[in-house]
Design a protein around this motif. Sequence first.
Motif, PDB file in Angstrom:
ATOM      1  N   PRO A 165       0.828  -1.217   0.000  1.00 55.37           N
ATOM      2  CA  PRO A 165       0.000   0.000   0.000  1.00 55.37           C
ATOM      3  C   PRO A 165       0.857   1.260   0.000  1.00 55.37           C
ATOM      4  O   PRO A 165       1.905   1.311   0.660  1.00 55.37           O
ATOM      5  CB  PRO A 165      -0.807  -0.110   1.295  1.00 55.37           C
ATOM      6  CG  PRO A 165      -0.762  -1.567   1.660  1.00 55.37           C
ATOM      7  CD  PRO A 165       0.563  -2.057   1.170  1.00 55.37           C
ATOM      8  N   THR A 166       0.431   2.249  -0.764  1.00 56.36           N
ATOM      9  CA  THR A 166       1.083   3.554  -0.690  1.00 56.36           C
ATOM     10  C   THR A 166       0.576   4.289   0.551  1.00 56.36           C
ATOM     11  O   THR A 166      -0.402   3.878   1.168  1.00 56.36           O
ATOM     12  CB  THR A 166       0.782   4.399  -1.937  1.00 56.36           C
ATOM     13  OG1 THR A 166      -0.637   4.540  -2.068  1.00 56.36           O
ATOM     14  CG2 THR A 166       1.337   3.730  -3.182  1.00 56.36           C
ATOM     15  N   GLU A 167       1.252   5.363   0.895  1.00 60.54           N
ATOM     16  CA  GLU A 167       0.862   6.126   2.085  1.00 60.54           C
ATOM     17  C   GLU A 167       0.048   7.353   1.675  1.00 60.54           C
ATOM     18  O   GLU A 167       0.499   8.169   0.866  1.00 60.54           O
ATOM     19  CB  GLU A 167       2.089   6.562   2.885  1.00 60.54           C
ATOM     20  CG  GLU A 167       1.740   7.232   4.207  1.00 60.54           C
ATOM     21  CD  GLU A 167       2.969   7.480   5.058  1.00 60.54           C
ATOM     22  OE1 GLU A 167       2.834   8.091   6.139  1.00 60.54           O
ATOM     23  OE2 GLU A 167       4.067   7.064   4.641  1.00 60.54           O
ATOM     24  N   SER A 168      -1.142   7.478   2.211  1.00 61.68           N
ATOM     25  CA  SER A 168      -2.006   8.621   1.927  1.00 61.68           C
ATOM     26  C   SER A 168      -1.561   9.813   2.751  1.00 61.68           C
ATOM     27  O   SER A 168      -0.746   9.675   3.670  1.00 61.68           O
ATOM     28  CB  SER A 168      -3.465   8.267   2.254  1.00 61.68           C
ATOM     29  OG  SER A 168      -3.620   8.053   3.644  1.00 61.68           O
ATOM     30  N   PRO A 169      -2.042  11.025   2.442  1.00 56.75           N
ATOM     31  CA  PRO A 169      -1.649  12.216   3.209  1.00 56.75           C
ATOM     32  C   PRO A 169      -1.894  12.098   4.707  1.00 56.75           C
ATOM     33  O   PRO A 169      -1.192  12.729   5.509  1.00 56.75           O
ATOM     34  CB  PRO A 169      -2.519  13.322   2.596  1.00 56.75           C
ATOM     35  CG  PRO A 169      -2.766  12.859   1.193  1.00 56.75           C
ATOM     36  CD  PRO A 169      -2.876  11.382   1.286  1.00 56.75           C
ATOM     37  N   ASP A 170      -2.890  11.285   5.121  1.00 56.84           N
ATOM     38  CA  ASP A 170      -3.161  11.140   6.556  1.00 56.84           C
ATOM     39  C   ASP A 170      -2.404   9.971   7.170  1.00 56.84           C
ATOM     40  O   ASP A 170      -2.668   9.581   8.319  1.00 56.84           O
ATOM     41  CB  ASP A 170      -4.669  10.976   6.810  1.00 56.84           C
ATOM     42  CG  ASP A 170      -5.259   9.790   6.060  1.00 56.84           C
ATOM     43  OD1 ASP A 170      -4.499   9.078   5.372  1.00 56.84           O
ATOM     44  OD2 ASP A 170      -6.477   9.576   6.165  1.00 56.84           O
ATOM     45  N   GLY A 171      -1.428   9.398   6.414  1.00 54.77           N
ATOM     46  CA  GLY A 171      -0.560   8.363   6.966  1.00 54.77           C
ATOM     47  C   GLY A 171      -1.108   6.959   6.899  1.00 54.77           C
ATOM     48  O   GLY A 171      -0.502   6.032   7.445  1.00 54.77           O
ATOM     49  N   LYS A 172      -2.215   6.741   6.208  1.00 50.33           N
ATOM     50  CA  LYS A 172      -2.825   5.416   6.132  1.00 50.33           C
ATOM     51  C   LYS A 172      -2.465   4.737   4.810  1.00 50.33           C
ATOM     52  O   LYS A 172      -2.204   5.396   3.810  1.00 50.33           O
ATOM     53  CB  LYS A 172      -4.346   5.518   6.270  1.00 50.33           C
ATOM     54  CG  LYS A 172      -4.813   6.046   7.614  1.00 50.33           C
ATOM     55  CD  LYS A 172      -6.332   6.127   7.666  1.00 50.33           C
ATOM     56  CE  LYS A 172      -6.812   6.642   9.024  1.00 50.33           C
ATOM     57  NZ  LYS A 172      -8.296   6.745   9.087  1.00 50.33           N
ATOM     58  N   GLY A 173      -2.476   3.408   4.840  1.00 44.31           N
ATOM     59  CA  GLY A 173      -2.196   2.644   3.635  1.00 44.31           C
ATOM     60  C   GLY A 173      -3.326   2.763   2.626  1.00 44.31           C
ATOM     61  O   GLY A 173      -4.502   2.857   2.995  1.00 44.31           O
ATOM     62  N   LEU A 174      -2.962   2.745   1.352  1.00 48.46           N
ATOM     63  CA  LEU A 174      -3.944   2.947   0.294  1.00 48.46           C
ATOM     64  C   LEU A 174      -3.570   2.076  -0.907  1.00 48.46           C
ATOM     65  O   LEU A 174      -2.431   2.116  -1.368  1.00 48.46           O
ATOM     66  CB  LEU A 174      -3.979   4.425  -0.112  1.00 48.46           C
ATOM     67  CG  LEU A 174      -5.072   4.891  -1.070  1.00 48.46           C
ATOM     68  CD1 LEU A 174      -6.421   4.843  -0.377  1.00 48.46           C
ATOM     69  CD2 LEU A 174      -4.782   6.311  -1.540  1.00 48.46           C
ATOM     70  N   VAL A 175      -4.536   1.274  -1.408  1.00 58.17           N
ATOM     71  CA  VAL A 175      -4.259   0.432  -2.578  1.00 58.17           C
ATOM     72  C   VAL A 175      -5.211   0.723  -3.733  1.00 58.17           C
ATOM     73  O   VAL A 175      -5.022   0.210  -4.832  1.00 58.17           O
ATOM     74  CB  VAL A 175      -4.324  -1.073  -2.220  1.00 58.17           C
ATOM     75  CG1 VAL A 175      -3.271  -1.427  -1.187  1.00 58.17           C
ATOM     76  CG2 VAL A 175      -5.718  -1.468  -1.742  1.00 58.17           C
ATOM     77  N   GLY A 176      -6.249   1.526  -3.506  1.00 55.84           N
ATOM     78  CA  GLY A 176      -7.143   1.921  -4.588  1.00 55.84           C
ATOM     79  C   GLY A 176      -8.137   0.851  -5.001  1.00 55.84           C
ATOM     80  O   GLY A 176      -8.207   0.493  -6.177  1.00 55.84           O
ATOM     81  N   ILE A 177      -8.896   0.320  -4.031  1.00 55.76           N
ATOM     82  CA  ILE A 177      -9.931  -0.650  -4.358  1.00 55.76           C
ATOM     83  C   ILE A 177     -11.236  -0.271  -3.661  1.00 55.76           C
ATOM     84  O   ILE A 177     -11.233   0.367  -2.611  1.00 55.76           O
ATOM     85  CB  ILE A 177      -9.563  -2.100  -3.946  1.00 55.76           C
ATOM     86  CG1 ILE A 177      -9.164  -2.155  -2.460  1.00 55.76           C
ATOM     87  CG2 ILE A 177      -8.509  -2.680  -4.837  1.00 55.76           C
ATOM     88  CD1 ILE A 177      -8.934  -3.555  -1.957  1.00 55.76           C
ATOM     89  N   GLU A 178     -12.335  -0.676  -4.298  1.00 54.05           N
ATOM     90  CA  GLU A 178     -13.642  -0.569  -3.672  1.00 54.05           C
ATOM     91  C   GLU A 178     -14.007  -1.935  -3.112  1.00 54.05           C
ATOM     92  O   GLU A 178     -13.736  -2.963  -3.739  1.00 54.05           O
ATOM     93  CB  GLU A 178     -14.697  -0.116  -4.691  1.00 54.05           C
ATOM     94  CG  GLU A 178     -14.427   1.266  -5.269  1.00 54.05           C
ATOM     95  CD  GLU A 178     -15.417   1.637  -6.355  1.00 54.05           C
ATOM     96  OE1 GLU A 178     -16.323   0.812  -6.643  1.00 54.05           O
ATOM     97  OE2 GLU A 178     -15.291   2.728  -6.929  1.00 54.05           O
ATOM     98  N   LEU A 179     -14.627  -1.958  -1.929  1.00 50.90           N
ATOM     99  CA  LEU A 179     -14.956  -3.212  -1.260  1.00 50.90           C
ATOM    100  C   LEU A 179     -16.460  -3.440  -1.274  1.00 50.90           C
ATOM    101  O   LEU A 179     -17.237  -2.524  -1.028  1.00 50.90           O
ATOM    102  CB  LEU A 179     -14.462  -3.195   0.193  1.00 50.90           C
ATOM    103  CG  LEU A 179     -12.983  -2.827   0.423  1.00 50.90           C
ATOM    104  CD1 LEU A 179     -12.659  -2.907   1.903  1.00 50.90           C
ATOM    105  CD2 LEU A 179     -12.078  -3.752  -0.375  1.00 50.90           C
TER     106      LEU A 179
END
Length: 364
Positions: free
Chosen positions: A198-212
């Motif tokens: 996961p990349t790091e979003s501006p708020d420091g959370k992991g992000l992979v770009g998927i809808e669940l």
Amino acid sequence: MSVLAAIAVLAILILVHELGHFIAARSQGIYANRFSLGFGPTLLKYQGSQTEYTIRAFPLGGFVGFPDDDPDSEIPPNDPNLLRNRPILDRAIVISAGVIANLIFAYLVLALQIGIVGVPQEFQFQPGVIVKPINEQSVAYQAGIRSGDIILSVNGKELLADKSSPLLLTKEIQSHPNEQIQLQIQHENQTKPLTLTPTESPDGKGLVGIELVPNGKAIYRHPQNPIEIFTVAADRFQQLLIGTVKGFGQLVTNFQETASQVSGPVNIVKIGAKLAADNSANLLSFAAIISINLAVINILPLPALDGGQLAFLLIEGLFGKPLPAKIQEGVMQTGLVLLLGLGIFLIVKETTQLDVVQQLIQGL
């Protein structure tokens, strides 16, 4: 056939929108000399006593024409039944009627769907979480995840047949920015391991770009009476409307991360076609969602949209006189050019991303 069904739904929604404007004008005695479904070359034309009705080649659009804008009109400029000569309230009703028509139509479609399909009673969960990459540039897509894949486990933790599974997957992704996570994926009835970071979003959370989407299906029951149908439809309508407004709000407040999720006509038809192929009843949900989106888009205070014209009326009401015609025309024409440009860009972009086009490109 599913593609034609999706296009037909969009054409109906546009027809409903334009009928809203047309009926609001004619019911007040306001002249409307043109009614068109579609743009481009005329396929069919009928001249009524007051209005010319046309069907044009490209169904993804339409308009209601008023003699106010027709230099060849024989109606005297001071005629009280011209739109521009009516009080502000009368004009506001005509301008906003398309939005109102789309909202009413969406509610009635939801009521029809509940009457046909039934009232959701419970959701029968299955193991895993269904996922969909938001675009081809997302971490998930680049790692090999495709729309409809099911994530069965994350970092050794099984995603059980439970409503909490999407939340567990979200927490694992968000808590591991810039760290590898191990997934077990089910793709077209085949299970395989997959690793992504996961990349790091501006708020420091992991992000992979998927809808669940929860893995499972809803269980329906027959509605008890018409009152229940309209009550459940009202609740569903409210949820969709609030969700749509929030979505547009995020587009404004968090444009960089949400702009990639904006869809044009090609993707909208593609989504509708997939829903129709899965279950024809899904077209009703598709129609309601798109109708609500059309209403919200058109009410935004942007040039060339209904909201932009309402903004001009608001200015006229506040200052007691309208803005000069040249200023209004300049703003509306600029807005129209920008909207057409955005539409063409999205159509070209989405068309080149279609599987059949990609295969042609690779074969060159």
